[in-house]
Design an enzyme around this catalytic site. Structure first.
Site, PDB file in Angstrom:
ATOM      1  CB  CYS A  85     -44.504  28.384  12.508  1.00  0.00           C
ATOM      2  SG  CYS A  85     -46.058  28.851  12.291  1.00  0.00           S
TER       3      CYS A  85
ATOM      4  N   GLY B  65     -44.432  23.203  17.287  1.00  0.00           N
ATOM      5  CA  GLY B  65     -45.702  23.633  17.136  1.00  0.00           C
ATOM      6  C   GLY B  65     -45.786  22.185  17.015  1.00  0.00           C
TER       7      GLY B  65
ATOM      8  CG  ASN C 241     -41.418  31.262  14.159  1.00  0.00           C
ATOM      9  OD1 ASN C 241     -42.769  32.195  14.714  1.00  0.00           O
ATOM     10  ND2 ASN C 241     -40.673  31.678  14.773  1.00  0.00           N
ATOM     11  N   GLY C 242     -44.142  33.894  12.885  1.00  0.00           N
ATOM     12  CA  GLY C 242     -44.184  35.516  13.006  1.00  0.00           C
ATOM     13  C   GLY C 242     -45.966  35.744  12.848  1.00  0.00           C
TER      14      GLY C 242
ATOM     15  CE1 TYR D 134     -44.339  26.809  28.076  1.00  0.00           C
ATOM     16  CE2 TYR D 134     -45.058  28.539  26.549  1.00  0.00           C
ATOM     17  CZ  TYR D 134     -44.380  26.595  27.135  1.00  0.00           C
ATOM     18  OH  TYR D 134     -45.751  25.806  26.041  1.00  0.00           O
TER      19      TYR D 134
END
Lengths: 476, 476, 476, 476
Positions: free
Chosen positions: A19, A45, A120-121, A260
Site C-alpha cells: 500500500c 498499489g 500500509n504494512g 525496489y
C-alpha cells in the site's frame, strides 16, 4: 465458458508492496491534494484507490477498484469529497484477499462517531487478534488489518479518540503505517520498528503525511522529516502534536524500500532513495565485476543501480531494453499465447545496443526468476554474445511478514536453489548477487534495517501458525 | 460545478419498499435461479442488487449499484458464483443511507465461519441495539439492520449456527424477512408480526424462499405456502425444517403490500394480490361512486383497482394515460426544466379517450400529492370536463417503522390537510379515499393486518427516539 | 469462446419499425428538446440514438448505440450540442446492418457545406440507385438509405440546398420521412405515398417535426397537422414554407402504424391512434365473437384493441398477464435455458384472473407465432379452461418494403399455414383474425392506406432483385 | 456547466504523429497479431484504435476511442474479428478533427466490393482533391485523407482492385503509408518520397507490414526490409508481389522519426533508431559542449541522445527526472490548478542527483518551450546550480505538411524567437541546438531525408491555400 483474460500485471517478477498512504489536514482543497498525492504513490498499489474526506462533521468516502485517475474520473465524485482534511490509500492485491471489500480507507461508525483508516504494512499478530475477537463475538467484513485495529479502537475504554487509538496500537505487533481520520483530527502512526516509511510535510497552513516524499513534491509541500518508529502524530486545528509509543525496540526499517519499492526521487527514512540505490550498484560492481562491454538495466526499477554499477566499473551504461508503459489493467492476450509473450508485451530489446556485445544485466532483485529467464533469452536473441546478470540485492530466501507480498516459499527460487543452479535456470553466462554485508554498507545506518527476507532474521516474533521449520533457516 | 443530473425515479410519489429477498438451496444452478428470482422482484428494489453463493466450502458474493441485469451483465461475474445454494437481494435506497456499502447481501466472517445475510424490513429497536453494541465496542460499517443482526449472531453463546441465529432473532423487534446463507445451510426467518411477505416454494429437489411468488413462477417453482410469522425455515441436505420463535404476538401483515408494493400476479400472505386489489377497487366504487363517463387508472399500479372500480360502478374502464417505461436510472433532464416535465417524462394522456369526458381517476395511494396534482392538470389539458379522483386506500397519516419509506411527517399531505384541502391542492372536481373499514373488508382476514400508516395504531413499540408527539395521533 | 449473451429484445414476435425522427428549429434549447422528443419516440427504435445540432455555422453530432437516456448520459455530451436547430433519430436494428456505423443522423460535408440527415422508412429503389452510383465511382460507408439520398443531394446541379434536396427526392422511390439539417435550415420531407407518419408542431417561436405527436406533447408543443404525402417543409429564420413534390400518386399510409407501431396516445395521419385501435378491437368482436368469460390483452400493445373487443362483446376486460419492464438491453440468461424462459422473463400470468375462466386473448398481430404459442401455454398452466385467440389485424402474408422489418417469408407463419394450422400450432381452442375489410372499415379513409403485408398488393414497384414468385401472391 | 476535465496528454510539448499502421496476411490469428502489433505501436497514436479483419468473404471492423487494450477489452469483440488477414491503425488526434468518425481503419462498400484502409501521413493535395470531388458531387463523412483515397479508388476505371488502387495513388501527393484490406488481398503502399516509415516482415507463412519493426518483434516476425518509397506491396494467397509507382522523385525520409517519433528499439528506413539517436547526441556534444557535472535527459524520449552526449562529452549520465507513467486519458486535475501541475504530474526531479550540480539537460526537440520552461524551474528548485539545455535537433521553424502535427506558426517558439530569446524564456544558463549539418551527418544518408521543419525547404509543393509568406523562410 468465460473468455480468457490474461492480466499482464504492472510489475513482472517483483515482490509486491501492500500500500501507499496519504493524509492532509488544514487544507481547503484536502481531497484534491490527496488525489494528487495518491497519484504520485501509484507505484505502491494499483489495484484499488480511495479517499475519505471530513468537513468537520461528517466523513465521506469514495473508493473503487482501479488506478487513481480512473477511480476519481467520474465528475460527480470529487465534488462530494468536501472538507479540510482527508486521507487516501492505494492498494496492491495480495492473493486471496482481492476485491472491493478490501479497498481502503475503511470507514466505520463506533461509539466515538465516525473514523476512517488506511494502512500500509502487515500485522504479525493479526490472525491471533482476529481469532480472539471473533471468539468474543466480533464480526469481520474484510480481511484487512485495518479492520482489526478499528475493532481495537472501538473496544478501548479510554476516553478520547487519541487515547483510544494509542490503546489499540499498543496491542498490535508487526509493520504498520496508519493514517486515521476522525471528524476533526488526522492521526498518523508508525510501528515501533518503523518497517514502512512515513514522512511529514507542510504546505501553507496544512500538514501532510505520506508514504514517500514524492507525494509531497507533487502538491508543492515541504519535506519536514520522517515520522519516527513508534511515533504518533496528531494533527488538528491546534496544530501538530507528537507522541511516542512506549518502546525499547530497535529500528528495523525495510531495506527493500531502497532496493525496489520506493520511487528513486523519494526520500524515505530521511535518506534519498536514489543515492542509496546507486550505492548498491557501486558496491555490486566492486563485489562482482564482469568482463563485459556494456551495462544494461532491467527498466525502470534497476536503472539507478545500473548507473552506479556502470560508474564504479567504468563500463558504459546503455539502454538495452525498452519498456512499454501502455499495458492496461485488463489487457487481454490472444487465445493461444506466443512464447514469452507476457515479457515481450512489456520489454523489447534494442538490437543495435546489444548485438555482438558482452552485456552486464542489472536487476534489483529476483523472486521466481521466470521473467529474468525470458529476458535473458530475448537479450541473446538480440545478439548479445555474453549475458552476465548482476543483482543489486542478496538472494531472497525467506518470506516477509511486514507488508511485502513474499509469502510462499515455493515462489522464492533462491530458497531452494544455489546461485549456480539459478544461473543455469535463467541461462546467464554468469550470475552474482550483492552480499548482505555489501548491501548493509551501502545503506545509511544499515544495522537499523530489517533484512529478514535475505537472512531469515526476523526482528519480531513471527505469526503463530506459521510453519517455522519451512522458513527458519536458509535452506541451502 | 458538477452538472445537473436529475434522476427521474422509477416510481413517482409512492412510498418505497426497502427490499426483495430470494434464496435457494439444493440447486446446481442456484445463482442463475437467484438471478432470475431477483429479476422478478425488481419492483421491490432498484438501487442495488447482489447474490451470495455457497459451494459448500466458501461463500462468494457479488453486488453492485444498479438493476439486476446490469449488476450481473459482466460475463466474468456469474461463472464465479458457483455452488448449490444462494441468496439474493434487491435494495431500494432510503434517504441518507444510499450507496454501495449498504448494498446486500452482507457477507461476514465470524467465529462460526462465513455467513451472508439479506434483509427486507426495518427493526424498531435497531438504534437501541446499535448504541448498546457500540458502547460495548462494536464497529459498524453499514447502516443496514442486517449488520446489527450479524453482530448478534456472532455474539451468541449458542453452539450451532442455527441456534445462534435464533438467539439473535429473539433480541430484535420490528419487521424483517431474513435469508441467511452459511456454507451448508439456507435459513429464512420472518418476524413475529409477519409484516413483510415471504413464501416457500419447491422446484425439483431444491427449496426456494422469496418475497413474492412471482419469483417462484419465473424459475418454474411450485408455490407451497407462506412462511408464518415467527417461523424459521432451515434448509440443508437433510431437507426443510421449520421452527418457531416463542410468541403470543398477533399478526400484523403489511396491508400496503396489497395496495401497492407487490406485483398483482403474486401471492403474498397466502392470498392473491390481484384479487385483493380488485376488491379494494370495488369497495371504493361502493363507498365513493362518481357521476362520470369513464374510469382511468394511474398506470400501472392502480390498474387492477381501477378494473374493480369499473366493474362495480358499471362505468367503462379506459386507458387514459400511457406510461413510458424507458426511463433510465440516470436520465438527465435538460437544464431549464419544463413545467411538469418529471411527470410528462413518465405519463402522456390519451386525448381521444379523455376529451369531453367526465373522468374517474383511480390512484392506489397518495403520499405528497405533487405528482397527482400534475397528472390532474395534464388530464384536464387533454380535454376532460371533470376529474374525480378516487384512492383505493385511506389517507396516509403516519410514518411506517416496518420497512416502508414513509418516514417524515412533512411528506404526508394527509397528515396535515383535510380531504377537501387535498382536493383543492390537486385540483380535482372531487376526491374520495377508501375508508379504513372498507379497506379491511376487502382484505382476507383484515384484522390480522397492520394499518399503522392509515391509523397510527402501531402493533409494536415505536423507536425510542422518535418524537411521539408529532406522530402519535392523526393530526387532522 | 465468448460467453452466451441472450438478449431478450424489447418486443417479442412483432415486426420491427425502422426509426423515429424529430426536428426542431428556432429554439434556444433545440438539442434538449430533441432529446426529450427522442425519448418519447423510444418505442420506434431502441438500438441507437443520435442528435445533430446546428449553431448557424457548424453542425455537431453525437450518436451511439443504446437507449436515449444512456446515449446522452455523459455530462460532457449535451453541452456540446449547442444551437437553435437540431434533428434526432432513434434506430431499430435490422438484420445484418446493425452497429454504430448505421446509427443516425448521418453528417456529411459536401460542396454545399455540412448537412445532416435522419430517415424513417425504406427506399424500394435503394439497391438500384446504389449500384448505379457505385458504378459511377461512389463509395458507401453505411447501409442506410440516408447515405444514398445524401449522395443524390451532393450530385445535384441545382443551386440551392433546398432545390438540391428536392432534386434528390424526386429520384427516390419508396417510403421515407426525412429530416435534414443544414447550418441554417431544417427541411422535412415525406414520400409521395406517405407511408410513414410525420407531423408538424409549434412551441413558442419554434417549429417542430416528429414521427408521432407524443414527441410534441412532451415538450409542450402544439400539434398543427400531419405533413402531407409528397410535402416538403422548409423551416428557417424566415418561417415555415411548404412545397410539394410533383405527383399523381395515391396515398398509401401504413396501416400497421395504427395496429401496432405508434403509441396509442399519438396522433398520426391526422387521426388518433387510440381511437382507431379501439375500433379494430370492436370490429374484431363483431366478426369473431367468442363464448368466453373474460377478455385479456397481450400487454401493452394489444391493450387498446382488447378494450374495444371487451366493450363491443360485453365481456369483461381483465389484466391477465403482467409485463416486466425491467429487461435490460444485454440481459444475460442463465446458461441452460428453462423452457419458455424468454417469454417468462417478460410476462407472468395472473392466476387469480385466469383460473377456471374461458379466456379471449387479444393480440394485435402475429409474425412467427412462437411467442404466442408459449403465452397460450402459460395461460393454460395458470388454469384457463379455454383460450380463444383473436387478432386485431389480418394474417401477415407478404413482406414489407416500406420500413417495417418483415422481410423474409420464412418468418411469416401465415404465409405458409392456414388459420386452422396456426391455431393448432399455438395450441388455442379457437383462433380468428380480423378481415381485411373489417380492418379497412375501422380506419379513417381506409382506402388511402397500404395493406400490402396483408394482401400482397404493393402500391409501388417492388425492388428489382426481389424474388417475385415467392411473394407476389398470397400463398394459400 | 460541464465539469473541468483537464487531460494531461501523453506527450508534453512534442509534435504529434498522426498514426501507426499494421497489416498481416496469411495468418489464422490475423486479428490477434494485429492487436499485438498495434499495442507495440501505441506510441504513434493514442486517441483511437481499430482493426479490420477479412475472412475471405466479408470484412468486419471494430474501432473506438481509447488505447489499444481498452478498445479491445470487451470479450465479445475479438472473437468477431475472424479471418486470416487484417489491418490495424492507431490514431493521434489533430486539432479540429478529433472523434470517432475519424478513427481508422475506414471500411467502405464500392463497386469492387468492400475495402478497408488505414493511413499514416498527410496528403498535400487533399484539400484540392476533396474540393474537386465535392464539386463533382461527392460526399465526405470524415476529415481523413483515407476517405479521399477511397473515393479515388472507387472512381477508377481500371478493372482490378490492384490497378484501381495504383490509379488512385498516382493522383495523390504528399506523405502516406497506406494499408488496404480487401476480401482477399492486403495492399501496402508508401509515397514516392517515403516520408513515413513502413517495413515488411514475415512470420511463418504470413507476411506483415508495420510502421516500425517493434511491431514485428512482439509477434515474433522477422524483419525483411523497408518498403521502398513509391513501392506497392500486394499480399495474397499467391504470395508477396512488389510494384513501383512511376517516379523520378528523390527520397525525403522524415528525419523527425529518428529524433523523436519512433521507438528506439525499432528499425525504420532500414536503420536502427537507437543508433541514429545516439549519434545525434554525440554530435551535439561535439558542437555544443558544456562545462558541467552531469548529463540528464528529459525522459523517456531524450534518453538515448543523452547517453550519446554523455559518452562523447565524458560527462556522467544521470537519471535526474522520474517520469510517472500512470497518467490516464481522462486525468481530472483539481479545480484550481497548482503552478506547474501539468508538468509535475508527469515529472519529478531527483533532488539527490541534481543538488549542487551543474546540469546538462538533453531534450530532443522544442516546440513551444512551455514544458521545458517549467522543467528548468523544477530542476533549479531541486538544487541544480546551473542548467545547460542542449537540444539534439535544430530549431523547428516551419510547419510540417507530411503527417506531423506542427501546423501553426504561433506554436513554434523558434519561428519567432532567437536562440538567446528562447534561452531567456526557458530560464536556462545556456541553450544550444544541434545544427542542421550536424544532424544530417549523424543520420545515415542524411541527404535523402526531409528537413523541412528545420529548414523550410519542402520536398513537395505545399498546399495551395497555405500562406506562403508566413512560412516560406525562417523568420528569425
Amino acid at each position: 465458458m468465460t473468455p480468457p483474460k490474461i492480466v499482464v500485471s504492472g510489475s513482472c517478477d517483483h515482490p509486491r508492496e501492500s500500500c501507499g498512504v496519504f493524509g492532509i489536514c488544514g487544507d481547503p482543497k484536502a481531497a484534491e491534494h490527496t488525489y494528487l498525492g495518491l497519484y504520485a504513490l501509484q507505484h505502491r498499489g494499483q489495484e484499488s484507490s480511495g479517499i475519505a474526506a471530513s468537513n468537520g462533521k461528517e466523513i465521506v468516502l469514495h473508493k473503487d477498484m482501479g488506478l487513481v485517475w480512473s477511480v476519481f474520473s467520474d465528475p460527480y465524485v470529487m465534488p462530494r469529497l468536501v472538507g479540510s482534511s482527508a486521507i487516501g490509500h492505494n492498494r496492491y492485491s495480495t492473493t486471496g484477499s482481492s476485491g472491493l471489500k478490501n479497498a481502503q480507507p475503511l470507514l466505520i461508525q463506533f461509539k466515538g462517531g465516525q473514523i476512517a483508516a488506511a494502512h500500509n504494512g502487515n500485522l504479525v499478530n493479526a490472525a491471533e487478534l482476529r481469532r480472539s475477537m471473533e471468539e468474543q463475538g466480533s464480526i469481520f467484513q474484510t480481511t484487512s488489518d485495518s479492520e482489526i485495529v478499528l475493532h481495537l479502537v472501538a473496544r478501548s475504554k479510554k476516553d478520547s479518540i487519541e487515547e483510544m487509538i494509542i490503546d489499540a496500537l499498543t496491542q498490535i505487533e508487526g509493520a504498520y503505517c496508519f493514517v486515521f481520520l476522525t471528524s476533526s483530527k488526522l492521526i498518523a502512526a508508525r510501528d515501533l520498528h518503523g518497517f514502512r516509511p512515513l514522512c511529514l510535510g507542510k504546505v501553507g497552513d496544512a500538514s501532510v503525511v505520506a508514504s514517500e516524499s514524492c507525494a509531497l513534491d507533487i502538491i508543492g509541500a515541504d519535506y519536514i522529516r520522517s515520522i519516527e518508529p513508534g511515533e504518533i502524530i496528531i494533527i488538528d486545528k491546534e496544530g501538530v502534536k507528537s507522541r511516542k509509543l512506549p518502546s525499547g525496540t530497535q529500528s528495523a526499517l525495510c531495506i527493500f524500500e531502497y532496493i525496489y519499492f520506493s520511487r528513486p526521487d523519494s526520500i524515505i527514512f530521511d535518506e534519498k532513495v536514489d543515492k542509496t540505490r546507486r550505492a548498491l550498484g557501486k558496491k555490486l560492481a566492486e563485489e562482482a565485476p564482469a568482463d563485459a562491454d556494456i551495462v544494461v538495466a532491467i527498466p525502470d526499477s534497476a536503472n539507478t543501480a545500473a548507473l552506479g554499477y556502470a560508474q564504479a566499473s567504468g563500463l558504459r551504461f546503455e539502454i538495452g531494453l525498452i519498456r512499454n508503459h501502455y499495458v492496461g489493467r485488463s489487457f487481454i492476450a490472444p487465445h493461444q499465447r506466443e512464447r514469452d509473450l507476457d515479457v515481450k508485451v512489456k520489454f523489447n530489446p534494442v538490437t543495435g545496443v546489444l548485438r555482438k556485445k558482452r552485456v552486464v544485466v542489472i536487476e534489483d532483485s529476483i523472486v521466481r526468476g521466470t521473467t529474468l529467464k525470458k529476458l535473458v533469452r530475448l537479450i541473446r536473441q538480440a545478439g548479445a554474445t555474453e549475458v552476465h546478470v548482476r543483482v543489486s540485492s542478496p538472494p531472497i530466501v525467506s518470506p516477509c511478514f511486514y507488508g511485502i507480498d513474499i509469502s510462499s516459499r515455493g515462489e522464492l527460487i533462491a530458497s531452494s536453489k544455489s546461485v549456480e543452479d539459478i544461473r543455469q535456470y535463467i541461462g546467464a553466462d554468469s550470475l552474482a548477487y550483492l552480499s548482505v554485508e555489501g548491501m548493509l554498507s551501502a545503506v545509511r545506518e544499515g544495522s537499523l534495517h530489517c533484512t529478514a527476507c535475505f537472512t531469515g532474521d526476523y526482528p519480531t516474533a513471527i505469526p503463530v501458525n506459521f510453519d517455522k521449520e519451512l522458513f527458519s533457516k536458509r535452506t541451502k
